[in-house]
Scaffold this active site. Structure first.
Site, PDB file in Angstrom:
ATOM      1  N   SER A  86      14.326  82.587  24.111  1.00  0.00           N
ATOM      2  CA  SER A  86      13.083  83.328  24.349  1.00  0.00           C
ATOM      3  C   SER A  86      13.211  84.676  23.646  1.00  0.00           C
ATOM      4  CB  SER A  86      12.875  83.545  25.842  1.00  0.00           C
ATOM      5  OG  SER A  86      13.793  84.524  26.298  1.00  0.00           O
ATOM      6  N   LYS A  87      12.144  85.457  23.770  1.00  0.00           N
ATOM      7  CA  LYS A  87      12.123  86.758  23.082  1.00  0.00           C
ATOM      8  C   LYS A  87      13.289  87.648  23.504  1.00  0.00           C
ATOM      9  CE  LYS A  87       7.229  87.020  22.144  1.00  0.00           C
ATOM     10  NZ  LYS A  87       6.114  87.068  23.075  1.00  0.00           N
ATOM     11  N   ARG A  88      13.815  87.399  24.695  1.00  0.00           N
ATOM     12  CA  ARG A  88      14.947  88.210  25.154  1.00  0.00           C
ATOM     13  C   ARG A  88      16.123  88.100  24.195  1.00  0.00           C
ATOM     14  NH1 ARG A  88      17.781  86.466  29.099  1.00  0.00           N
ATOM     15  NH2 ARG A  88      16.790  84.436  29.196  1.00  0.00           N
ATOM     16  N   HIS A  89      16.240  86.956  23.532  1.00  0.00           N
ATOM     17  CA  HIS A  89      17.380  86.742  22.644  1.00  0.00           C
ATOM     18  C   HIS A  89      17.156  87.344  21.261  1.00  0.00           C
ATOM     19  CE1 HIS A  89      17.706  83.331  25.573  1.00  0.00           C
ATOM     20  NE2 HIS A  89      18.921  83.823  25.634  1.00  0.00           N
ATOM     21  N   GLY A  90      15.924  87.613  20.916  1.00  0.00           N
ATOM     22  CA  GLY A  90      15.595  88.121  19.583  1.00  0.00           C
ATOM     23  C   GLY A  90      14.285  87.508  19.147  1.00  0.00           C
TER      24      GLY A  90
END
Ligand code: GLU
Length: 492
Positions: free
Chosen positions: A254-258
């Site tokens: 998800s966006k949390r990872h990049g």
């Protein structure tokens, strides 16, 4: 078998890694089998539809260099390929199921459904979901309610007992008890729009889809779809659910990872070749060794048995590594085209580059090729070649352990040596720096660093000697002199 596969995105957001992988695998499978790759737009959720998302699907395909054989853009024998243009088909099919006793009209109001839900939650009931209140209404009752102008939805009759199974190329046989399947889901809403399940099943059947390759998050819908196929008397296609894509922490990517949207990767200067190659390895392998594949190779080499069961981990570092590799493989003309947008965006080069700008770009290519990992690093890596004036803090010139005067002295020495540095071999130039550092009891970095800042304006620049050579004698000397002038004079 005439393979026909589809990518069926809902245009409700930007194309992301997971979706792109689904599209690519379907595309490669179709190509490798001499089959057809269909793009179908699943826009039945009109509240979430966005025209930009639709355009983004087309832009993504164009950028990746893949083209659908059938779809909204180029038509085909099984159109329309946009679900909102097929509403009549879904309505007729849903009514047909009602007539056959496989589906029924439901008049429950949203308020009633909400009360049922809350009660189930309160009672911690194992039966969550619709309580099938309208499943056994008599034809008379139904007629009466319609006559009263009550609106209805159509729900599928999910068998109360038994089980439903489907076989999946990746997962083997998947079996669910019918009592665990969503109880009588809505297939046609009161506004005449189908839900995902109905539209998806009808279209896959009518478009003669042979294989459904999609993300594993759709597995729970599988049994329901099989029940629908049976209700219509159709045979389901072959399923292949693709493994999840995780971040490095084992959570769903998800966006949390990049970055996850393709647009982001494009903006950062990834090449389609690198994205395609890396994504093709997310849950698929050719054999245990080979990792480089071009799009053209995958169009012939992809085989469905190469799909893997276990989750794939998205490794940003590995993707960068692939990108560096593909940048190094670009021809000169491809590389200059590829780096131009970032040079223009950063104001280093005019949008129609002048002759001298083109010349500098050409000269810079060996350096760019060797140093770039992302295309948009070009301004940082080769920007110094285009600038008339460098912009850096005086303090950046002064390395640890030297004062301004000593730094000035160092720069003077290098300026005096410039002809030898330019004319001798790169090894000789390198050796001169080593010898001088040793002779003067300085560290190599104390010589190199001020010179690098003076010549390029940045610490993160390419190696010094190639940079000096590219910049040429005159400009190099000027920059070394300009740098000295910024520093306190010797003897002060
Ligand atoms: N419209 C669904 C999606 O957005 C399609 C799922 C499927 O492939 O069946 O992913």
């Amino acid at each position: 078998m005439n393979v026909r596969v589809r990518y069926a995105p809902s245009p409700t957001g930007l194309q992301h890694i997971g979706g792109v992988r689904t599209a690519l695998f379907n595309y490669f499978f179709a190509k490798s089998q001499g089959g057809r790759f269909i793009l179908r737009i699943e826009d039945t959720d009109q509240t979430r539809f966005s025209p930009e998302s639709l355009q983004d699907i087309y832009d993504t395909f164009d950028w990746l260099g893949i083209r659908e054989d059938e779809g909204p853009r180029n038509g085909g024998d099984f159109g329309p390929y946009i679900q909102s243009e097929r509403l009549e088909k879904y309505r007729i099919a849903a009514e047909h199921l009602v007539k056959e006793g496989q589906a029924y009209h439901c008049f429950c109001s949203p308020e009633r459904l909400e009360t049922v839900r809350q009660e189930q939650v309160k009672a911690k009931s194992s039966n969550q979901g619709y309580d099938r209140a309208c499943r056994n209404l008599s034809p008379d009752e139904i007629e009466k309610k319609h006559a009263q102008g009550m609106s209805s939805v159509i729900r599928l009759k999910v068998p109360l007992e038994g089980e439903t199974s489907f076989s999946d190329v990746v997962l083997g046989t998947v079996v669910r008890k019918n009592s665990d399947v969503n109880p009588d889901p809505v297939i046609l809403k009161s506004d005449g729009y189908p839900t995902y399940h109905l539209a998806n099943v009808i279209d896959d059947h009518e478009m003669a889809i042979t294989h459904i390759m999609r993300a594993q998050e759709w597995i729970p819908s599988g049994p329901l779809h099989v029940i629908l196929y049976k209700a219509f008397g159709w045979t389901p296609p072959i399923y292949a659910h693709l493994p999840m894509v995780m971040g490095s922490d084992g959570q769903k990517l998800s966006k949390r990872h990049g970055s996850t949207s393709l647009v982001d990767f494009r903006k950062q200067g990834y090449l389609p070749e690198a994205i395609i190659n890396y994504i093709s390895l997310l849950g698929w392998s050719f054999d245990s060794e080979r990792e480089f594949f071009s799009r053209q190779e995958l169009e012939t080499l992809f085989y469905i048995e190469g799909l893997q069961k276990s989750p794939a981990v998205f490794d940003y570092k590995k993707l960068r590594w692939f990108n560096g590799h593909y940048i190094r493989n670009l021809t000169d003309s491809m590389l200059s085209v590829a780096i131009l947008p970032s040079l223009v965006d950063s104001g280093l080069v005019s949008s129609t580059p002048s002759k001298s700008e083109v010349e500098i770009i050409e000269q810079s290519l060996p350096l760019a090729r060797e140093r770039l990992v992302l295309l948009n690093e070009a301004p940082e890596v080769i920007g110094f070649l285009f600038k008339e004036e460098l912009d850096y803090e005086t303090s950046a010139l002064v390395p640890k352990g030297l004062n301004e005067q000593q730094t000035r002295e160092v720069l003077g020495k290098i300026a005096n040596e410039i002809d030898n540095l330019l004319n001798g071999s790169p090894e000789d130039a390198e050796a001169w720096f080593h010898e001088t550092a040793e002779k003067e009891g300085r560290k190599l970095g104390q010589l190199m660093m001020p010179a690098r800042i003076a010549i390029t304006g940045t610490k993160a620049s390419p190696p010094l000697i190639p940079s000096i050579r590219l910049l040429g004698r005159e400009k190099s000397v000027t920059r070394l002199e300009q740098a000295q002038a910024k520093l306190a004079p010797i003897g002060d």
